[in-house]
Enzyme design. Sequence first.
Site, PDB file in Angstrom:
ATOM      1  N   SER A   1       0.489  -1.319  -0.139  1.00 32.88           N
ATOM      2  CA  SER A   1       0.129  -0.155   0.110  1.00 32.88           C
ATOM      3  C   SER A   1       0.970   1.454  -0.317  1.00 32.88           C
ATOM      4  O   SER A   1      -0.007   2.589   0.087  1.00 32.88           O
ATOM      5  CB  SER A   1      -0.929   0.380   0.893  1.00 32.88           C
ATOM      6  OG  SER A   1       0.175   0.211   2.369  1.00 32.88           O
TER       7      SER A   1
ATOM      8  N   SER B   1       5.388   5.395  -3.044  1.00 33.16           N
ATOM      9  CA  SER B   1       6.302   6.555  -2.532  1.00 33.16           C
ATOM     10  C   SER B   1       5.436   7.744  -1.477  1.00 33.16           C
ATOM     11  O   SER B   1       6.302   8.618  -1.523  1.00 33.16           O
ATOM     12  CB  SER B   1       5.865   7.348  -3.695  1.00 33.16           C
ATOM     13  OG  SER B   1       6.828   7.249  -4.718  1.00 33.16           O
TER      14      SER B   1
ATOM     15  N   GLU C   1      14.731   3.125  -5.843  1.00 31.55           N
ATOM     16  CA  GLU C   1      15.624   4.445  -4.735  1.00 31.55           C
ATOM     17  C   GLU C   1      15.079   5.717  -5.036  1.00 31.55           C
ATOM     18  O   GLU C   1      16.068   6.570  -5.631  1.00 31.55           O
ATOM     19  CB  GLU C   1      17.016   3.986  -4.951  1.00 31.55           C
ATOM     20  CG  GLU C   1      17.351   3.074  -4.717  1.00 31.55           C
ATOM     21  CD  GLU C   1      19.025   2.851  -4.805  1.00 31.55           C
ATOM     22  OE1 GLU C   1      19.315   3.814  -4.089  1.00 31.55           O
ATOM     23  OE2 GLU C   1      19.648   1.579  -4.532  1.00 31.55           O
TER      24      GLU C   1
END
Length: 655
Positions: free
Chosen positions: A220, A223, A462
């Site tokens: 969930s 970002s 990343e």
Amino acid sequence: MQAARIAPSLGRQLLRFGGGSSRPTALLGQPWPGPARRPYAGGAAQLALDKSDSHLSDALNKAKPAKAESKSFAVAMFKGQLTTDQVFPYPSVLNQEQTEFLKELVEPVSRFFEEVNDPAKNDTLEMVEETTLQGLKELGAFGLQVPSELGGVGLCNTQYARLVEIVGMHDLAVGITLGAHQSIGFKGILLFGTKAQKEKYLPKLASGETLAAFCLTEPSSGSDAASIRTSAVPSPCGKYYTLNGSKLWISNGGLADIFTVFAKTPVTDPATGAVKEKITAFVVERGFGGVTHGPPEKKMGIKASNTAEVLFDGVRVPSENVLGEVGSGFKVAMHILNNGRFGMAAALAGTMRGIITKAVDYATNRIQFGEKIHNFGLIQEKLARMVMLQYVTESMAYMVSANMDQGSTDFQIEAAISKIFGSEAAWKVTDECIQIMGGMGFMKEPGVERVLRDLRIFRIFEGTNDILRLFVALQGCMDKGKELSGLGSALKNPFGNAGLLLGEAGKQLRRRAGLGSGLSLSGIVHPELSRSGELAVQALEQFATVVEAKLIKHKKGIVNEQFLLQRLADGAIDLYAMVVVLSRASRSLSEGHHTAQHEKMLCDTWCIEAAARIREGMAALQSDPRQHELYRNFKSISKALVERGGVVTNNPLGF
């Protein structure tokens, strides 16, 4: 694989994205940075510059107490300042002993990847061969930056970058295995670990006896760091935490024995007594029990690297395994990611070096229409653009690594730029290599299609490039916004802030009037690059003018202007790229390198085109009505697609 995570208020959290930096906040009333060294300026010119800087510095010192100011070029460019301390001259940080030691490592590591590792076989097997892993352990490749007293090789960032470049040139999947282990997997222990944690874990991690993984992504939360659900509840006795949850798409997830895990923990505010959930980082051992993993994920690329879901079911984690402070997990995560981004740029510079070799080899041997194809203009332009992208990426990687080795703590924007630029450049270079090779490039045997598949993930993990662009723009705008706020305060007391107002405000007024602010790289860049230096300064002033105008217009609301922020980030990336190649090419010219004239051409060509992009991009942003129409159209078109569930228009035939 990990993407950088952002918490609920996107704009606010993006401004924290450089988390962990100890950089002092840029404030108004600070002394002018020390005079820039101008190695190519005459003695009289340097004396005049020093004198001028001295007078201005005295005026500002009288205005307010001196405070340290950022030396970051990227921070300064948003403010229209030319801060050259960290970018000129191009840094050389290795002493003779470090250089000789690195040279001793480069040859065996290169030979290993040429003679032992088989990237095509790894890709087919979807795992790194055991002989390769064992050989890497013998080379010390699993502990390159671990101090020698703890069993590692003890490399600095620049030395590490050079070896990572070799790995990236040969096998990105092996690079991910090594990078997930040391660039992010146990990097938190290096950066934030206690003495006991380092002594307990680092020796075995450095030898490769145990592997590490970085566990942040969840089903969930991509970002958005605040949406993680993994929890760590402290025991009543305070001796341990009970960890429950799962982490998704974890590189080395099925192989690792040591995990850096981020979980929500209850934290009591000492002032109010209120309990809030905050993210905390933990060092978790598979041996604690309750740690399992799913099957290896089937992926588009980097197939030889292990990617799996990791599950935590009632794992008892000792309290002494908290990494950093309780509640400081976001800072720990961001610092780890920021600290490792230069390595990605270095690896991808290596990838491009290898791919360009393949493209050149094909172009010099393939004959069409009675000519070797390297004689055709279309191929020549492709090759030239490919090597420019490699040169810029490599220049960025070693600029950032050197800044870090010199003790800079303010490299977050530069590191993010290097990751964005490198990942996009490597994709373009590899795609163009396939185009040059034609049908042969599309075949499996040459190995270029594998590299293209491997590369696609680098724009995602990343920190997705989209999120990082917002970070670059917002972090830069934040510093500029503080300056504008300070100028507003200074205007309320003009006599007490005369030096400040005459300095910064004067520059801004001249810039707005199109008169320029008096900035110059004359004497700093090599004389043969003076025209490119002028283009960089002009681009900086155009960029800073727009940043200031948009901040004045949107104020804090700029955090929601993603169309604008993306375009500002693109300008910042181009501008930083101009400066790093100007610096590197200047050094080559001044030291008489045999490639100096070639580098001059790379630099000049890049600067001509980058300056044009910035000029056109900033001009477009200044024409508000047209830009607003574009933004409105983007929103409306997207909304229509969402409402329709796909393409809105019918087939031209009507059925």
